[in-house]
Design a protein around this motif. Structure first.
Motif, mmCIF file in Angstrom:
data_model
loop_
_atom_site.group_PDB
_atom_site.id
_atom_site.type_symbol
_atom_site.label_atom_id
_atom_site.label_comp_id
_atom_site.label_asym_id
_atom_site.label_seq_id
_atom_site.Cartn_x
_atom_site.Cartn_y
_atom_site.Cartn_z
ATOM 1 N N UNK A 32 30.772 -11.470 106.170
ATOM 2 C CA UNK A 32 30.505 -12.778 105.598
ATOM 3 C C UNK A 32 29.916 -13.728 106.655
ATOM 4 N N UNK A 33 28.855 -14.428 106.295
ATOM 5 C CA UNK A 33 28.249 -15.461 107.135
ATOM 6 C C UNK A 33 28.288 -16.786 106.382
ATOM 7 N N UNK A 34 28.589 -17.877 107.077
ATOM 8 C CA UNK A 34 28.563 -19.209 106.469
ATOM 9 C C UNK A 34 27.851 -20.178 107.407
ATOM 10 N N UNK A 35 26.899 -20.917 106.857
ATOM 11 C CA UNK A 35 26.211 -21.977 107.593
ATOM 12 C C UNK A 35 26.721 -23.312 107.069
ATOM 13 N N UNK A 36 27.192 -24.169 107.979
ATOM 14 C CA UNK A 36 27.805 -25.428 107.564
ATOM 15 C C UNK A 36 26.900 -26.643 107.749
ATOM 16 N N UNK A 37 25.730 -26.453 108.357
ATOM 17 C CA UNK A 37 24.735 -27.531 108.385
ATOM 18 C C UNK A 37 23.354 -26.923 108.561
ATOM 19 N N UNK A 38 22.342 -27.685 108.191
ATOM 20 C CA UNK A 38 20.974 -27.162 108.184
ATOM 21 C C UNK A 38 20.449 -26.921 109.593
ATOM 22 N N UNK B 143 26.456 -22.651 103.193
ATOM 23 C CA UNK B 143 25.505 -21.715 102.617
ATOM 24 C C UNK B 143 26.034 -20.324 102.943
ATOM 25 N N UNK B 144 26.375 -19.566 101.912
ATOM 26 C CA UNK B 144 26.997 -18.258 102.090
ATOM 27 C C UNK B 144 25.947 -17.158 102.117
ATOM 28 N N UNK B 145 26.033 -16.309 103.124
ATOM 29 C CA UNK B 145 25.172 -15.132 103.234
ATOM 30 C C UNK B 145 26.026 -13.981 103.753
ATOM 31 N N UNK B 146 25.399 -12.828 103.935
ATOM 32 C CA UNK B 146 26.134 -11.662 104.415
ATOM 33 C C UNK B 146 25.285 -10.893 105.426
ATOM 34 N N UNK B 147 25.953 -10.408 106.450
ATOM 35 C CA UNK B 147 25.311 -9.498 107.387
ATOM 36 C C UNK B 147 25.920 -8.112 107.206
ATOM 37 N N UNK B 148 25.292 -7.116 107.776
ATOM 38 C CA UNK B 148 25.881 -5.773 107.773
ATOM 39 C C UNK B 148 25.624 -5.135 109.128
#
Length: 266
Positions: free
Chosen positions: A206-212, A251-256
């Protein structure tokens, strides 16, 4: 990105200040693979196996080692012990300079290379070849420079890693864009080069970005996610993403990632 968070420092831009956040992300240094800049602004889960620790164990047993695409040398420098003869390669000049400054005091020689060219070493030299997030694993070259009985040990970027970030700016991409780094394809390529795969593990994180600003900094650092990225070119999508982050808090993204260990027959 470090999975730990911190409270915003007094100099951090306000969460809703688009221009200041973007400026901060666009002007911060991006050399090396130190991701401490993201603390409190973005998080990424770490793989469960602990690559740096496992690499350190193998470095302690090796006699002659090579680290490919070493970045700024941060991971290699964390090894408790270094073989009597150790080298690293890096193709991006700012990273090569940083790695040299960090690794030379430990007796590790950093060799500047060019992406896509053969490794500048003789056949059968290294009993350990390692790589953390290599640009592309050239399996025949790895097999060539490994000594009989030698080991290749690597943590690599897996399929669909960061797809949500990339496609926010580029739109939907062909499936083959995201599946080229499949761990089973790596197994097949390693075996075709004459190596025996002794360990292969994969994980989605799980990846999360908390500001632009964190998104801008990430795209400047991980340049292959949005090739040719500039703030000016993607300002509209950046503003839309900023509004989403302000509204949802992230902003939720995902890495592998996948871990692969392969050996050359004795």
């Amino acid at each position: 990105m470090d999975p730990t968070a911190r409270d915003p420092a007094p100099h951090d831009p306000a969460p809703g200040d688009f221009a200041a956040l973007v400026r901060d992300g666009a002007t911060s240094p991006v050399e090396g693979w130190d991701f401490s800049w993201f603390e409190g602004r973005a998080t990424e889960e770490r793989p469960p196996w602990g690559y740096a620790r496992l690499l350190g164990e193998r470095m302690g047993r090796a006699r002659v080692s090579l680290d490919i695409d070493t970045g700024g040398g941060e991971v290699l420098a964390s090894a408790p012990a270094v073989p009597p003869c150790a080298a690293a390669t890096e193709s991006w000049p700012p990273n090569a300079a940083k790695a040299t400054a960090l690794l030379a005091p430990r007796g590790i020689v950093v060799v500047a290379t060019r992406a896509g060219e053969p490794l500048p070493f003789p056949d059968g030299v290294f009993d350990l070849v390692s790589a953390r997030h290599p640009v592309r694993t050239d399996w025949p070259e790895v097999a060539r420079v490994l000594a009989p009985g030698g080991t290749y040990f690597s943590q690599e970027v897996g399929p669909w890693s960061g797809a949500e970030v990339s496609e926010w700016f580029l739109g939907p991409q062909p499936e083959e864009t995201w599946t080229a780094r499949d761990p089973e394809k790596a197994r097949t390529a390693a075996e075709a080069a004459g190596l025996e795969v002794v360990d292969l593990r994969a994980v989605r994180l799980r990846m999360e970005f908390h500001d632009i600003g964190a998104v801008v900094h990430y795209l400047r650092k991980v340049v292959w996610m949005v090739p040719g990225f500039t703030v000016g070119r993607y300002e509209g999508r950046l503003r839309e993403l900023h509004e989403l982050i302000v509204a949802e808090g992230r902003f939720l993204a995902h890495s592998s990632r996948f871990l692969i260990e392969a050996r050359k027959p004795s």
